[in-house]
Motif scaffolding. Structure first.
Motif, short mmCIF file in Angstrom:
data_model
loop_
_atom_site.label_atom_id
_atom_site.label_comp_id
_atom_site.label_asym_id
_atom_site.label_seq_id
_atom_site.Cartn_x
_atom_site.Cartn_y
_atom_site.Cartn_z
N ALA A 115 0.89 -1.17 0.00
CA ALA A 115 0.00 0.00 0.00
C ALA A 115 0.92 1.22 0.00
O ALA A 115 2.08 1.12 0.41
N HIS B 269 -2.48 -8.45 5.42
CA HIS B 269 -1.81 -8.86 6.67
C HIS B 269 -2.54 -8.26 7.86
O HIS B 269 -3.41 -7.39 7.70
N GLY C 172 4.03 -0.55 11.72
CA GLY C 172 3.07 -1.16 10.79
C GLY C 172 3.52 -0.99 9.34
O GLY C 172 3.51 -1.93 8.55
N HIS C 173 4.00 0.24 9.01
CA HIS C 173 4.49 0.46 7.65
C HIS C 173 5.78 -0.33 7.42
O HIS C 173 6.00 -0.87 6.33
N HIS D 195 -9.31 -2.23 -1.99
CA HIS D 195 -8.54 -2.99 -2.98
C HIS D 195 -9.33 -4.13 -3.64
O HIS D 195 -9.02 -4.53 -4.75
N ASP E 191 -7.22 -3.35 7.06
CA ASP E 191 -8.18 -2.25 7.13
C ASP E 191 -8.54 -1.68 5.75
O ASP E 191 -9.52 -0.95 5.63
N ALA F 200 -5.29 7.25 -5.25
CA ALA F 200 -4.22 6.43 -4.68
C ALA F 200 -4.12 5.05 -5.33
O ALA F 200 -3.03 4.57 -5.65
N LEU F 201 -5.26 4.40 -5.53
CA LEU F 201 -5.22 3.02 -6.05
C LEU F 201 -4.55 2.95 -7.43
O LEU F 201 -3.90 1.97 -7.78
N ILE G 1 -1.70 -0.11 16.40
CA ILE G 1 -0.74 0.99 16.41
C ILE G 1 -1.10 1.94 15.27
O ILE G 1 -1.17 1.51 14.11
N GLY H 13 -2.70 -3.90 4.45
CA GLY H 13 -3.23 -4.21 5.78
C GLY H 13 -4.71 -4.53 5.68
O GLY H 13 -5.39 -4.14 4.71
N1 MSP Z 1 -2.81 5.53 1.92
C1 MSP Z 1 -3.56 4.40 2.27
C2 MSP Z 1 -3.27 3.24 1.35
C3 MSP Z 1 -3.50 3.50 -0.10
S1 MSP Z 1 -3.04 2.14 -1.08
C4 MSP Z 1 -3.57 2.49 -2.58
C5 MSP Z 1 -3.23 3.98 3.71
N2 MSP Z 1 -2.11 4.50 4.22
S2 MSP Z 1 -1.57 4.20 5.71
O1 MSP Z 1 -0.37 4.97 5.84
O2 MSP Z 1 -2.59 4.44 6.66
O3 MSP Z 1 -1.24 2.68 5.75
C6 MSP Z 1 -0.32 2.09 4.87
C7 MSP Z 1 -0.29 0.60 5.10
O4 MSP Z 1 0.20 0.35 6.43
C8 MSP Z 1 -1.67 -0.05 5.02
O5 MSP Z 1 -1.61 -1.28 4.35
C9 MSP Z 1 -2.04 -0.25 6.46
O6 MSP Z 1 -2.91 -1.33 6.68
C10 MSP Z 1 -0.67 -0.54 7.07
N3 MSP Z 1 -0.69 -0.31 8.49
C11 MSP Z 1 -0.94 0.86 9.15
N4 MSP Z 1 -0.94 0.60 10.48
C12 MSP Z 1 -0.71 -0.72 10.70
C13 MSP Z 1 -0.44 -1.50 11.84
N5 MSP Z 1 -0.56 -1.05 13.05
N6 MSP Z 1 0.01 -2.76 11.63
C14 MSP Z 1 0.25 -3.26 10.38
N7 MSP Z 1 0.01 -2.54 9.30
C15 MSP Z 1 -0.76 -1.39 9.42
O7 MSP Z 1 -3.97 3.20 4.27
#
Ligand code: MSP
Length: 648
Positions: free
Chosen positions: A9, A295, A20-21, A273, A268, A236-237, A305, A266
């Motif tokens: 993502a 995941h 998480g990222h 998607h 959420d 974004a997608l 988190i 993730g």
């Molecule tokens: N910008 C959107 C995604 C757009 S994709 C076309 C977004 N960004 S995010 O920064 O919130 O999250 C990016 C990725 O990190 C997502 O897949 C999200 O699920 C993942 N995570 C964010 N927090 C997380 C945790 N605490 N644990 C694991 N991954 C999680 O969503």
């Protein structure tokens, strides 16, 4: 050559990357590395999602333009990826021209093929700014619908009653087509629980989707109506195809790599998607991605988190002090892919000590030391192709590959450990030190040590996608090719005879967990202080986890010599043999045992206790004894158990 296109993502740029990222980037990197070494033509894309209200507001709060905030966070992403050894082939930012071209082309194709699919309309509903999406009525608490109404969604985010005159995408027309697609492609969404959620969501019918915003300025202007910007999720997608040149004159990458083989995301954001994205692509007549893989979440004290919850973890100190591989290993070994997992520095370091420092690192040092001293700094001259370790390797490698295929990283690592454990038993039962004493550097000894090194080489090759930097180092110490981690390198026989090995400091120096946790503030510094909780009754002996127990290295040892420590009634200085070396342990058992009756006895020791001085003598470990009112009684061990055997 099979092409393999994998994406993460793209992260919002309203905050720096957190665990998480990092996790998402690491697992995607693990898969990409594995595929590359198995011979696929891999393209690994990651990037940042920079438009929308979230970013607009975060920048306004800092009093800077959104692009300045985005530039800063993107720099951090690059730094973190470099630190983590995450090596994407491309990094796309949604503020780049190539991205805008891709988004506009997607809309153009939808309008061209299905002119009624995008229309101007009005919509009222509960809008969640944090998620940048409308929330269904039944998921909103304490809210009265209507102008000025506010409430909260299931995750506690504020929602506002919003009426918009926007462009809409006729998502409702795609419900049946999507359901048919899921039926025909049952692995389109993984794991299956996520597919079930998607199917049940779509089965309830879909509402048309608002795909433009007139209240926001920070975005891509809607074609033909610059008062609107394109909805962030549609924007974004599209990164996944825009990065390949979709809509550009130069689209050879798109032709070569699309459709994506795996979108790693993730849990959420599955709906975006697995529902919106395929519907947009169907409308535009573009092939659908092959799989959307979700995941789980990293949690802190059982809570997700995230920036909005203010409980982020950025273990920069750990990466700095123990290396990227410590974190890469922990997140892939600890989390069952797809499920949630609680993060703590303590569990990371405990696992680091038990698995990396102790099992993987020590076995390597021990084996290289033996080869170095028995064969003059080289691998043994005679190789061996029929032996127990080869049988184990040939059993575990296919299992490992199967588990990698399934993204069951934990089980793949367990398969590598099966071989590692077999190596340790092999060393203990073959007693090469004895053989060396009796026969010198004989052919038999050569074969035993070579088997050990060769099996170890395969263990490290299996671990390569998870801990690439350490693997390179380990292979070079073993006398193997540090870059040789391909499919062929998983086969028995890769290690050359009589090539130099290198004895060096431990690859994973042990961490003093208590000291480290006490001294370093490894969690994020912006963490709010924990609220004080009422004191709870502490049980007499607090329960420990299996990991904490496994961190204690219990081993069988032979007592070779014993003498009283001068001027002490209690202390006896023991010289014990632990399978490959002798060490001194000072034991407080002198009130019950005479030194003479201890020699030749087998005892159980704690082998990884920090050295301590007792009456001026350094003790390296502890002998286990039951204590009846302070009277020590040694544990007895079956005489057939060889010295060095692990006790669990
Ligand atoms: N910008 C959107 C995604 C757009 S994709 C076309 C977004 N960004 S995010 O920064 O919130 O999250 C990016 C990725 O990190 C997502 O897949 C999200 O699920 C993942 N995570 C964010 N927090 C997380 C945790 N605490 N644990 C694991 N991954 C999680 O969503």
């Amino acid at each position: 050559m099979t092409k393999f296109y994998i994406t993460t993502a793209i992260s919002y740029v309203n905050d720096d990357p957190h665990i998480g990222h990092m996790y998402e980037a690491i697992v995607t990197d693990v898969i990409a590395r594995h595929r590359r070494r198995m011979g696929d033509d891999v393209r690994f894309l990651t990037g940042t999602d920079e438009h929308g209200q979230k970013i607009e507001r975060a920048a306004a709060k800092e009093g800077i333009p959104p692009i300045e905030l985005a530039d800063r966070v993107v720099r951090t992403h690059h730094e973190v990826q470099k630190k983590l050894n995450v090596t994407p082939d491309d990094f796309i930012r949604t503020t780049e021209a190539r991205h805008r071209i891709g988004v506009l082309e997607l809309i153009r194709r939808i309008q061209e093929r299905n002119p009624d699919d995008i229309y101007l309309g009005e919509h009222s509903g509960w809008y969640c700014q944090s998620e940048e999406t409308f929330i269904p009525e039944n998921q909103v608490k304490d809210g009265t619908p209507g102008p000025g109404g506010t409430g909260t969604d299931q995750d506690g985010h504020k929602v506002e009653w919003t009426t918009e005159r926007n462009y809409f995408f006729a998502l409702s027309r795609y419900a049946d087509r999507l359901l048919a697609y899921y039926r025909e492609h049952p692995t389109f969404v993984a794991p299956p629980t996520r597919l079930n959620e998607v199917v049940s969501f779509v089965s309830q019918g879909l509402r048309d989707l608002s795909i433009s915003r007139s209240t926001i300025k920070w975005g891509i202007p809607f074609p033909g109506n610059p008062d609107h910007v394109i909805y962030v999720w549609m924007d974004a997608l599209t990164n996944y195809i825009a990065a390949l040149g979709f809509g550009s004159e130069e689209h050879s990458q798109f032709d070569r790599y699309w459709p994506a083989d795996m979108h790693i995301i993730g849990k959420d954001i599955v709906r975006f998607h697995a529902v919106y994205w395929p519907a947009f692509l169907m409308a535009a007549g573009v092939e659908l991605p092959k799989q959307v893989v979700a995941h789980g979440f990293w949690l802190r004290d059982q809570v997700k988190i995230s920036k909005s919850l203010g409980n982020v973890v950025r273990p920069y100190n750990i990466i700095e002090d123990f290396g990227a591989d410590a974190l890469r290993y922990y997140v892939t070994r600890e989390m069952v892919f797809g499920q949630d997992q609680d993060y703590s520095d303590q569990s990371l370091l405990t696992r680091y000590n038990a698995d990396l420092a102790n099992d993987l690192g020590n076995t390597l040092s021990r084996a290289i030391k033996m080869s170095d001293s028995y064969f003059g700094g080289r691998t043994p001259p005679e190789r061996c192709f029929v032996n127990d370790l080869r049988d184990v390797a040939e059993k575990v490698v296919p299992e490992y590959l199967r588990q990698m295929e399934e993204l069951a990283f934990q089980r793949a690592i367990e398969a590598a450990w099966e071989l590692l454990n077999a190596i340790n038993s092999y060393i203990v039962t073959r007693e090469p030190w004895k053989l060396f004493k009796e026969q010198g550097a004989s052919g038999a000894l050569s074969r035993i040590i070579w088997d050990t090194l060769e099996a170890l080489r395969i263990v490290w090759v299996m671990m390569a996608p998870f801990i690439p930097a350490s693997t390179r180092e380990a292979l070079s110490r073993l006398g193997a090719d540090p870059e040789g981690i391909d499919a062929e390198a998983l086969e028995w026989g890769g290690l050359a005879a009589s090539v130099p090995v290198r004895v060096a400091d431990p690859i994973f120096p042990r961490a003093d967990v208590a000291l480290y946790i006490g001294e370093k503030k490894t969690m994020d510094e912006t963490m709010p202080p924990a609220e004080s909780t009422p004191a709870e009754a502490v049980p007499e002996v607090a329960p420990i986890t299996i990991d904490q127990f496994m961190a204690v290295d219990l081993r069988v040892a032979d007592v070779r010599a014993a003498e009283r420590v001068p001027k002490s009634k209690k202390l006896i200085r023991l010289s014990v043999f632990t399978g490959d070396a002798e060490r001194t342990i000072v034991a407080g058992i002198g009130t019950r045992y005479a030194p003479e009756e201890l020699v030749g006895r087998k005892v159980v020791i704690v082998a990884n206790l920090q050295p301590a001085k007792l009456m001026g003598v350094e003790s390296n470990g502890m002998v286990l004894a039951a204590s009846i009112d302070g009277d020590p009684i040694l544990l007895s061990v079956d005489p057939n158990v060889p010295a060095g055997t692990k006790v669990r």
